[in-house]
Design a protein around this motif. Structure first.
Motif, PDB file in Angstrom:
ATOM      1  N   PRO A 166       0.810  -1.209   0.000  1.00  0.00           N
ATOM      2  CA  PRO A 166       0.000   0.000   0.000  1.00  0.00           C
ATOM      3  C   PRO A 166       0.844   1.261   0.000  1.00  0.00           C
ATOM      4  CG  PRO A 166       0.095  -0.919   2.192  1.00  0.00           C
ATOM      5  CD  PRO A 166       0.789  -1.913   1.293  1.00  0.00           C
ATOM      6  N   GLU A 167       0.225   2.363  -0.373  1.00  0.00           N
ATOM      7  CA  GLU A 167       0.972   3.602  -0.516  1.00  0.00           C
ATOM      8  C   GLU A 167       1.647   3.991   0.809  1.00  0.00           C
ATOM      9  OE1 GLU A 167       1.554   4.802  -3.220  1.00  0.00           O
ATOM     10  OE2 GLU A 167      -0.082   4.453  -4.597  1.00  0.00           O
ATOM     11  N   PRO A 168       2.914   4.327   0.769  1.00  0.00           N
ATOM     12  CA  PRO A 168       3.584   4.776   1.984  1.00  0.00           C
ATOM     13  C   PRO A 168       3.107   6.159   2.388  1.00  0.00           C
ATOM     14  CG  PRO A 168       5.022   5.072   0.104  1.00  0.00           C
ATOM     15  CD  PRO A 168       3.796   4.355  -0.409  1.00  0.00           C
ATOM     16  N   PHE A 169       3.315   6.501   3.640  1.00  0.00           N
ATOM     17  CA  PHE A 169       3.037   7.871   4.062  1.00  0.00           C
ATOM     18  C   PHE A 169       3.994   8.241   5.179  1.00  0.00           C
ATOM     19  CE2 PHE A 169       0.159   5.481   6.903  1.00  0.00           C
ATOM     20  CZ  PHE A 169       0.432   6.058   8.138  1.00  0.00           C
ATOM     21  N   ALA A 170       4.172   9.536   5.355  1.00  0.00           N
ATOM     22  CA  ALA A 170       4.919  10.075   6.483  1.00  0.00           C
ATOM     23  C   ALA A 170       3.954  10.853   7.354  1.00  0.00           C
ATOM     24  CB  ALA A 170       6.051  10.980   5.993  1.00  0.00           C
ATOM     25  N   LEU A 171       4.168  10.778   8.669  1.00  0.00           N
ATOM     26  CA  LEU A 171       3.361  11.529   9.632  1.00  0.00           C
ATOM     27  C   LEU A 171       4.334  12.305  10.502  1.00  0.00           C
ATOM     28  CD1 LEU A 171       0.350  10.201  11.684  1.00  0.00           C
ATOM     29  CD2 LEU A 171       2.182  11.441  12.823  1.00  0.00           C
ATOM     30  N   ILE A 172       4.093  13.608  10.633  1.00  0.00           N
ATOM     31  CA  ILE A 172       4.987  14.411  11.458  1.00  0.00           C
ATOM     32  C   ILE A 172       4.216  15.062  12.601  1.00  0.00           C
ATOM     33  CG2 ILE A 172       6.587  14.857   9.572  1.00  0.00           C
ATOM     34  CD1 ILE A 172       5.540  17.664   9.327  1.00  0.00           C
ATOM     35  N   VAL A 173       4.912  15.226  13.710  1.00  0.00           N
ATOM     36  CA  VAL A 173       4.374  15.925  14.873  1.00  0.00           C
ATOM     37  C   VAL A 173       5.080  17.270  14.931  1.00  0.00           C
ATOM     38  CG1 VAL A 173       4.040  15.888  17.369  1.00  0.00           C
ATOM     39  CG2 VAL A 173       4.033  13.739  16.075  1.00  0.00           C
ATOM     40  N   ILE A 196       9.362  19.532   7.556  1.00  0.00           N
ATOM     41  CA  ILE A 196       9.897  19.428   8.921  1.00  0.00           C
ATOM     42  C   ILE A 196      10.310  20.805   9.419  1.00  0.00           C
ATOM     43  CG2 ILE A 196      11.871  18.574  10.251  1.00  0.00           C
ATOM     44  CD1 ILE A 196      11.595  15.943   8.643  1.00  0.00           C
ATOM     45  N   ASP A 197      10.949  21.585   8.538  1.00  0.00           N
ATOM     46  CA  ASP A 197      11.324  22.946   8.911  1.00  0.00           C
ATOM     47  C   ASP A 197      10.098  23.837   9.095  1.00  0.00           C
ATOM     48  OD1 ASP A 197      13.998  22.381   8.935  1.00  0.00           O
ATOM     49  OD2 ASP A 197      14.388  23.171   6.930  1.00  0.00           O
ATOM     50  N   LEU A 198       9.173  23.747   8.144  1.00  0.00           N
ATOM     51  CA  LEU A 198       8.003  24.624   8.153  1.00  0.00           C
ATOM     52  C   LEU A 198       7.175  24.450   9.418  1.00  0.00           C
ATOM     53  CD1 LEU A 198       6.107  26.634   6.696  1.00  0.00           C
ATOM     54  CD2 LEU A 198       5.008  24.648   5.621  1.00  0.00           C
ATOM     55  N   PHE A 199       6.967  23.219   9.841  1.00  0.00           N
ATOM     56  CA  PHE A 199       6.097  22.933  10.973  1.00  0.00           C
ATOM     57  C   PHE A 199       6.865  22.704  12.276  1.00  0.00           C
ATOM     58  CE2 PHE A 199       3.286  21.515   7.403  1.00  0.00           C
ATOM     59  CZ  PHE A 199       2.305  22.471   7.595  1.00  0.00           C
ATOM     60  N   ASP A 200       8.176  22.985  12.256  1.00  0.00           N
ATOM     61  CA  ASP A 200       8.982  22.818  13.466  1.00  0.00           C
ATOM     62  C   ASP A 200       8.742  21.435  14.068  1.00  0.00           C
ATOM     63  OD1 ASP A 200      10.731  23.455  15.497  1.00  0.00           O
ATOM     64  OD2 ASP A 200       9.218  24.471  16.722  1.00  0.00           O
ATOM     65  N   ALA A 201       8.850  20.420  13.228  1.00  0.00           N
ATOM     66  CA  ALA A 201       8.505  19.054  13.626  1.00  0.00           C
ATOM     67  C   ALA A 201       9.510  18.485  14.616  1.00  0.00           C
ATOM     68  CB  ALA A 201       8.424  18.149  12.393  1.00  0.00           C
ATOM     69  N   SER A 202       8.993  17.762  15.598  1.00  0.00           N
ATOM     70  CA  SER A 202       9.848  17.113  16.591  1.00  0.00           C
ATOM     71  C   SER A 202      10.047  15.637  16.282  1.00  0.00           C
ATOM     72  CB  SER A 202       9.238  17.259  17.989  1.00  0.00           C
ATOM     73  OG  SER A 202       7.950  16.645  18.041  1.00  0.00           O
ATOM     74  N   HIS A 203       9.045  14.983  15.651  1.00  0.00           N
ATOM     75  CA  HIS A 203       9.104  13.560  15.379  1.00  0.00           C
ATOM     76  C   HIS A 203       8.480  13.270  14.026  1.00  0.00           C
ATOM     77  CE1 HIS A 203       9.383  13.826  19.774  1.00  0.00           C
ATOM     78  NE2 HIS A 203      10.074  12.700  19.718  1.00  0.00           N
ATOM     79  N   ILE A 204       8.930  12.179  13.403  1.00  0.00           N
ATOM     80  CA  ILE A 204       8.379  11.759  12.123  1.00  0.00           C
ATOM     81  C   ILE A 204       8.196  10.246  12.136  1.00  0.00           C
ATOM     82  CG2 ILE A 204      10.695  11.637  11.091  1.00  0.00           C
ATOM     83  CD1 ILE A 204       9.310  12.435   8.398  1.00  0.00           C
ATOM     84  N   PHE A 205       7.078   9.802  11.570  1.00  0.00           N
ATOM     85  CA  PHE A 205       6.752   8.383  11.448  1.00  0.00           C
ATOM     86  C   PHE A 205       6.784   8.012   9.978  1.00  0.00           C
ATOM     87  CE2 PHE A 205       3.510   5.070  10.722  1.00  0.00           C
ATOM     88  CZ  PHE A 205       3.955   4.078  11.587  1.00  0.00           C
ATOM     89  N   TRP A 206       7.518   6.945   9.633  1.00  0.00           N
ATOM     90  CA  TRP A 206       7.617   6.454   8.261  1.00  0.00           C
ATOM     91  C   TRP A 206       6.886   5.126   8.185  1.00  0.00           C
ATOM     92  CZ3 TRP A 206       7.790   7.620   3.559  1.00  0.00           C
ATOM     93  CH2 TRP A 206       8.320   6.799   2.570  1.00  0.00           C
ATOM     94  N   SER A 224      11.122   8.388  14.219  1.00  0.00           N
ATOM     95  CA  SER A 224      12.456   8.958  14.345  1.00  0.00           C
ATOM     96  C   SER A 224      12.355  10.371  14.886  1.00  0.00           C
ATOM     97  CB  SER A 224      13.167   9.007  12.981  1.00  0.00           C
ATOM     98  OG  SER A 224      13.418   7.735  12.454  1.00  0.00           O
ATOM     99  N   ASP A 225      13.455  10.844  15.439  1.00  0.00           N
ATOM    100  CA  ASP A 225      13.598  12.251  15.772  1.00  0.00           C
ATOM    101  C   ASP A 225      13.607  13.047  14.466  1.00  0.00           C
ATOM    102  OD1 ASP A 225      14.713  14.434  17.797  1.00  0.00           O
ATOM    103  OD2 ASP A 225      15.966  14.495  15.996  1.00  0.00           O
ATOM    104  N   ALA A 226      12.712  14.030  14.331  1.00  0.00           N
ATOM    105  CA  ALA A 226      12.555  14.729  13.050  1.00  0.00           C
ATOM    106  C   ALA A 226      13.807  15.482  12.619  1.00  0.00           C
ATOM    107  CB  ALA A 226      11.345  15.662  13.097  1.00  0.00           C
ATOM    108  N   PRO A 227      14.488  16.230  13.503  1.00  0.00           N
ATOM    109  CA  PRO A 227      15.725  16.891  13.054  1.00  0.00           C
ATOM    110  C   PRO A 227      16.784  15.909  12.574  1.00  0.00           C
ATOM    111  CG  PRO A 227      14.911  17.922  15.060  1.00  0.00           C
ATOM    112  CD  PRO A 227      14.084  16.683  14.853  1.00  0.00           C
ATOM    113  N   GLN A 228      16.894  14.744  13.233  1.00  0.00           N
ATOM    114  CA  GLN A 228      17.848  13.740  12.779  1.00  0.00           C
ATOM    115  C   GLN A 228      17.441  13.175  11.428  1.00  0.00           C
ATOM    116  OE1 GLN A 228      18.564  10.697  15.712  1.00  0.00           O
ATOM    117  NE2 GLN A 228      19.175  12.164  17.290  1.00  0.00           N
ATOM    118  N   PHE A 229      16.137  12.927  11.246  1.00  0.00           N
ATOM    119  CA  PHE A 229      15.642  12.438   9.965  1.00  0.00           C
ATOM    120  C   PHE A 229      15.929  13.462   8.866  1.00  0.00           C
ATOM    121  CE2 PHE A 229      12.492  11.907   6.649  1.00  0.00           C
ATOM    122  CZ  PHE A 229      12.369  10.530   6.520  1.00  0.00           C
ATOM    123  N   ARG A 230      15.664  14.726   9.174  1.00  0.00           N
ATOM    124  CA  ARG A 230      15.900  15.779   8.193  1.00  0.00           C
ATOM    125  C   ARG A 230      17.364  15.813   7.789  1.00  0.00           C
ATOM    126  NH1 ARG A 230      18.126  20.234   7.140  1.00  0.00           N
ATOM    127  NH2 ARG A 230      17.087  22.033   6.158  1.00  0.00           N
TER     128      ARG A 230
END
Length: 281
Positions: free
Chosen positions: A15-22, A146-156, A163-169
């Motif tokens: 199925p189609e992948p997605f990313a979710l950011i906090v 990630i920059d625009l929304f000042d994301a702290s975490h991201i789900f792949w 993952s930690d969003a800055p590290q992922f970025r």
């Protein structure tokens, strides 16, 4: 492993992948303010109504279609199905140095981003029919978001991995500069107990190489030692393509060898490469 197209790095499969950011910047903002911010980033947001029950289960209103280069992405507040899949307390979810804030789900700070298939270019779903460049554009877009929304975490979602969003970025920026994919942020390594034995397998590698890895853990080996070796194999597959034939190769240390045995795939089932580690007598 067999050498193939380096663009095999980006091979979406259903199925189609997605990313979710906090992202803290998403909390309390109006849809008009979010739309204006997306427009300033050059993502050309377009309001979307409907788009099917499956999308509605993952993306709530306000729903946008974003465009960046060759890729279009459905985006909006994360709905129930996406949030359920990303539940960090579920035993199938992996976390890479990530500890989510309390009430992350109820905070209104979660947005989901789903890359769309292009019917003009993509035929029947499958790794041989998708334009790899478009997925690379998707990762470029995620760096901006990630920059625009000042994301702290991201789900792949293909790896079910937080993952930690800055590290992922930073890892994606490095990939775009060097061509080396950030395997630990895109593939989960999962320990499994099999009675008296234990094994470790990948999850999410199939998206990039069409195969997953599964290996018995030799007696005395730590999880870190297994991840170190399997991540090297996964990286090679992401860059050079799947393992097409059984083979034996030298390991990371002197006297160490690795047996690779690809399984047959078919009937919609993913192919798994069985890995056996050993040492010279």
């Amino acid at each position: 492993m067999d050498v193939g197209n380096p663009d095999a790095l980006i091979l979406p499969v259903p199925p189609e992948p997605f990313a979710l950011i906090v992202g803290a910047a998403m909390q309390g903002g109006s849809s008009e303010a979010v739309e204006a911010a997306l427009r300033r980033m050059g993502l050309r947001p377009e309001r979307v109504d409907g788009d099917g029950a499956d999308v509605a289960a993952r993306v709530a209103d306000p729903r946008f279609r974003l465009r960046f280069g060759a890729v279009s992405v459905l985006a909006g507040p994360a709905a129930g199905a996406a949030l359920d899949l990303a539940d960090p307390d579920h035993p199938s979810t992996s976390l890479l140095a990530a500890s989510l804030p309390r009430r992350w789900r109820e905070s209104g700070a979660c947005w989901v981003f789903i890359p769309e298939r292009d019917p003009r270019r993509d035929a029947a779903p499958g790794p041989s029919t998708v334009q790899p460049t478009r997925m690379r554009e998707f990762f470029k877009m995620m760096v901006l978001l990630i920059d625009l929304f000042d994301a702290s975490h991201i789900f792949w979602s293909p790896a079910r991995l937080w993952s930690d969003a800055p590290q992922f970025r930073a890892s994606i920026a490095e990939m775009l500069a060097s061509g080396m994919p950030p395997v630990l942020h895109l593939v989960a390594f999962r320990r499994r107990e099999n009675g008296a034995d234990a094994s470790m397998g990948t999850r999410g590698l199939v998206l990039f190489a069409g195969q997953e890895l599964e290996a018995r853990i030799p007696v005395g080996w730590t999880v870190a030692e297994m991840v170190r070796r399997l991540s090297r194999l996964a990286l090679d597959m992401m860059l050079n393509g799947p393992v097409r034939h059984a083979r034996t190769m030298r390991g990371l240390e002197a006297g160490e060898w690795i047996d690779l045995s690809p399984g047959a795939s078919g009937g919609g089932q993913r192919s798994t490469v069985l890995v056996e580690f050993g040492r010279d007598a």
